[in-house]
Scaffold this motif. Structure first.
Motif: not given
Length: 367
Positions: A42-68
């Motif tokens: 029940d929380q809006l994370l992104a509009s349909a337009e933003v989601l559609a644009a995201a679906q055309e992008e490469e996978p997210i590259v996530f740099y993290t210092g957290g546990s694997e």
């Protein structure tokens, strides 16, 4: 308050819940259909337009210092909820910081989203022009505690991790196990204890500040007298503890708990004197190759679902009316309890150099 939790076993035998195949909170999520807004719990994370644009992008590259392990669980839950993919690059915070700044200086930063601990590290990364503000939806922004937002939304605190200690429960009988920080000074642990060097990142800086402030300098000098093995990262210490190369040592609760999910024979203590809490900061990069996906990922990590997952892995959430963290069947004390020791960003930066120098002197550490 937490005497009843002392000695609580957090090992493979009590890890009955598995997050694989379901989103945080135990309810499977499905990616939205084409043309629909992205709404999770029940929380809006992104509009349909933003989601559609995201679906055309490469996978997210996530740099993290957290546990694997915990970051992979977050990535898997995010993918299940959104259909977007995440590629994780995990390094100890000090090493990750070096990589980020080097790539940023060369104009070749590969990260879309960064999560890292350490007040000095996040300040340096931000000062280098690494981040761009992420537009949080009203649903997400409205749920955050005020202390989670930095530099007008340039980056955020994504959760508070807690640094306690653990022991190998295949070597140490429960009746003989250390329960409080003072127990680690017992000479019987000489040569069997480990500790992570103070410059590893925000976690060790927070632990050192806690130890000097709440336990005292003499405590660390007595700890050093037990000839601890010094590690470069909490992941390395946790691995050594799981293998029985050491018997006991300080470590972040979530790191230790993630190890138990993989079967490590570690018991996590909830000591009477409390434990050090430290933020893991989160931001999207100015050079992101997948900016729409990055924005959605940041929104999800700060959402009720993302924060519930953090709590299930032993971290303190940054949303209003959040659940207390749990480690298996054990619920940790409330965020505003005496168990949780926090320093502000300013206090951490003010004490960082002096704490590091004194710690290095006490342990004879030269890097």
């Amino acid at each position: 308050m937490h005497k009843s939790m002392k000695g609580a076993l957090v090992g493979a035998t009590i890890v009955a819940f598995a997050l694989t195949g379901c989103a945080a909170g135990g309810t499977p999520s499905e990616a939205p259909a084409a043309g629909e807004d992205l709404v999770v719990d029940d929380q809006l994370l992104a509009s349909a337009e933003v989601l559609a644009a995201a679906q055309e992008e490469e996978p997210i590259v996530f740099y993290t210092g957290g546990s694997e392990v915990s970051e992979q669980q977050a990535a898997d839950a995010f993918t299940e909820a959104t259909g977007l993919q995440v590629e994780i690059v995990r390094l100890a915070p000090n090493k990750l910081n070096e990589r980020i700044l080097a790539e940023q200086a060369a104009g070749q930063l590969a990260a879309d989203v960064i999560r890292i601990s350490g007040e000095d590290l996040i300040a340096g990364i931000a000062d280098a022009g690494t981040f761009t503000p992420v537009e949080l939806t009203d649903d997400i922004a409205g749920g955050l505690i005020p202390e989670a937002t930095y530099d007008d939304g340039l980056y955020y605190s994504s959760f508070d991790r807690v640094y306690s200690f653990g022991y190998n429960n295949q070597i140490v009988e429960e009746a003989d196990a250390p329960q409080d920080w003072a127990d680690l000074l017992d000479p019987r642990w000489a040569g069997q204890v480990g500790i992570v060097q103070v410059g590893a990142g925000g976690s060790t800086a927070a632990l050192t500040r806690f130890q000097f402030d709440r336990l005292g300098e003499d405590y660390l000098r007595e700890f050093a007298a037990n000839s601890p093995r010094i590690f470069d990262s909490s992941a390395a210490l946790t691995d050594a503890l799981a293998r029985g190369e050491i018997t006991v040592g300080p470590m972040p609760i979530a790191t230790a708990y993630s190890a138990t999910l993989d079967g490590a024979p570690i018991t996590i203590a909830t000591p009477e004197e409390g434990a050090a809490a430290y933020p893991f900061y989160l931001g999207a990069t100015e050079s992101a190759g997948s900016p729409n996906s990055a924005s959605i990922f940041v929104n999800w990590l700060l959402s009720t679902q993302g924060q519930t997952l953090a709590a299930e892995l032993g971290d303190y959430p940054v949303i209003e009316q959040a659940p207390n963290p749990t480690i298996g069947e054990i619920e940790l004390p409330a965020a505003d309890s005496d168990f949780v020791f926090r320093s502000t960003l300013e206090e951490s930066l003010d004490n960082l150099q002096a704490d590091s120098e004194l710690w290095s002197e006490i342990f004879g550490y030269t890097g």
